[in-house]
Design a protein around this motif. Structure first.
Motif, PDB file in Angstrom:
ATOM      1  N   LEU A   1       0.890  -1.229   0.162  1.00  0.00           N
ATOM      2  CA  LEU A   1      -0.126  -0.121  -0.187  1.00  0.00           C
ATOM      3  C   LEU A   1       0.894   1.371   0.082  1.00  0.00           C
ATOM      4  O   LEU A   1       0.455   2.514  -0.378  1.00  0.00           O
ATOM      5  CB  LEU A   1      -1.040  -0.128   1.349  1.00  0.00           C
TER       6      LEU A   1
ATOM      7  N   ASP B   1      -0.207  -6.859   4.913  1.00  0.00           N
ATOM      8  CA  ASP B   1      -1.364  -6.392   4.671  1.00  0.00           C
ATOM      9  C   ASP B   1      -1.551  -5.214   5.651  1.00  0.00           C
ATOM     10  O   ASP B   1      -0.861  -4.811   6.648  1.00  0.00           O
ATOM     11  CB  ASP B   1      -2.264  -7.481   5.213  1.00  0.00           C
TER      12      ASP B   1
ATOM     13  N   ALA C   1      -3.440   3.750  -4.457  1.00  0.00           N
ATOM     14  CA  ALA C   1      -3.124   2.395  -3.872  1.00  0.00           C
ATOM     15  C   ALA C   1      -4.211   2.018  -2.799  1.00  0.00           C
ATOM     16  O   ALA C   1      -4.778   0.724  -3.100  1.00  0.00           O
ATOM     17  CB  ALA C   1      -1.927   2.535  -3.218  1.00  0.00           C
TER      18      ALA C   1
ATOM     19  N   ARG D   1      -7.226   1.093  -5.062  1.00  0.00           N
ATOM     20  CA  ARG D   1      -7.124  -0.461  -5.840  1.00  0.00           C
ATOM     21  C   ARG D   1      -7.273  -1.540  -4.612  1.00  0.00           C
ATOM     22  O   ARG D   1      -8.182  -2.605  -4.835  1.00  0.00           O
ATOM     23  CB  ARG D   1      -5.751  -0.510  -6.226  1.00  0.00           C
ATOM     24  N   MET D   2      -6.785  -1.362  -3.547  1.00  0.00           N
ATOM     25  CA  MET D   2      -6.921  -2.228  -2.448  1.00  0.00           C
ATOM     26  C   MET D   2      -8.391  -2.281  -2.103  1.00  0.00           C
ATOM     27  O   MET D   2      -8.851  -3.396  -1.829  1.00  0.00           O
ATOM     28  CB  MET D   2      -6.231  -1.745  -1.283  1.00  0.00           C
TER      29      MET D   2
ATOM     30  N   SER E   1     -10.203  -4.445  -4.730  1.00  0.00           N
ATOM     31  CA  SER E   1     -10.090  -5.624  -4.774  1.00  0.00           C
ATOM     32  C   SER E   1     -10.859  -6.403  -3.587  1.00  0.00           C
ATOM     33  O   SER E   1     -11.571  -7.559  -3.641  1.00  0.00           O
ATOM     34  CB  SER E   1      -8.414  -5.993  -4.414  1.00  0.00           C
ATOM     35  N   ARG E   2     -10.960  -5.695  -2.315  1.00  0.00           N
ATOM     36  CA  ARG E   2     -11.884  -6.330  -1.306  1.00  0.00           C
ATOM     37  C   ARG E   2     -13.251  -6.224  -1.445  1.00  0.00           C
ATOM     38  O   ARG E   2     -14.066  -7.253  -1.095  1.00  0.00           O
ATOM     39  CB  ARG E   2     -11.262  -5.546   0.126  1.00  0.00           C
TER      40      ARG E   2
END
Length: 239
Positions: free
Chosen positions: A15, A83, A129, A132-133, A136-137
């Motif tokens: 991240l 993470d 970032a 994007r994270m 995805s989640r």
């Protein structure tokens, strides 16, 4: 530990990887390194969102989930080294939506909410970032909701095991093993199911030589990944 060392560690987290050194230094200046004991709570549902956490290292995990009034739990996600979690409440300012508990040995960076938000506001790389994270989640959450609505429990369990296998596994002589320990009750919590139903499915899979399960150490081994993938594909229509 010096701020410089912590800044270097944060720079290895996906991240924060594209942040310039000055931004990493500002994050590290406000952050502190913590090493909670096994079973320690980091925050509880309803707590104020005062920090974001980054898992720096360790073989342990952080499990995030939500309880209900019947003393059951829904495990939302399992986080490991590399993470970041706890960002949702910090971003929207609302109370924590789940509990976070340390399982095993982990070392974390606790980044105060104000420092995280300031960096997100001033550094476009962190904003991208984060997007994007979270995307995805969100995709994973949608997939789980879709499975919970349409897929039988055995299919959902197979998909969850394969997801965990891809994310974090260890090759052994016995087969590929989930890196983290999962009691049968933990697997039930991942799916909002009963422990008895998970035990029944695992027993059937063991009889079919798809998996092996070490009840003492709570390790799940996948013996036939292709066979488990066939289960995850779901039942085929006859004809």
């Amino acid at each position: 530990m010096s701020d410089t060392r912590l800044a270097e560690e944060l720079g290895r987290i996906a991240l924060f990887r594209d942040l310039p050194p000055a931004a990493l230094a500002r994050l590290a200046e406000g952050a502190r390194r913590v090493a909670p004991s096994d079973g320690a709570p980091l925050f509880a549902q309803g707590d104020p969102p005062d920090a974001v956490y980054a898992v720096l290292e360790g073989r342990g995990r952080v499990r995030v989930g939500a309880p209900d009034n019947a003393a059951k739990r829904l495990m939302v996600e399992v986080f490991r080294a590399g993470d970041v979690f706890g960002e949702i409440g910090v971003l929207d300012g609302a109370a924590r939506s789940a509990d976070a508990v340390v399982i095993g040995e982990v070392k974390l960076a606790r980044i105060p909410a104000a420092a995280f938000l300031e960096t997100a506001q001033n550094e476009p790389a962190l904003g991208l970032a984060l997007a994007r994270m979270l995307s995805s989640r969100l995709r994973r959450t949608f997939g789980l909701l879709q499975d919970a609505t349409f897929a039988p429990l055995e299919v959902r369990l197979a998909r969850q095991v394969l997801y965990l296998l891809k994310a974090d596994s260890v090759k052994t002589e016995k087969g590929v093993r989930l890196a983290a320990r999962f009691r049968q009750g933990d697997l039930a919590d991942l799916l909002g199911a009963t422990t008895r139903s998970i035990i029944s499915i695992l027993n059937a899979w063991r009889a079919a030589n798809l998996v092996a399960y070490d009840t003492e150490k709570a390790y799940l081994f996948v013996l036939d990944e292709a066979g488990l993938a066939a289960v995850a594909a779901g039942p085929r229509d006859a004809g």
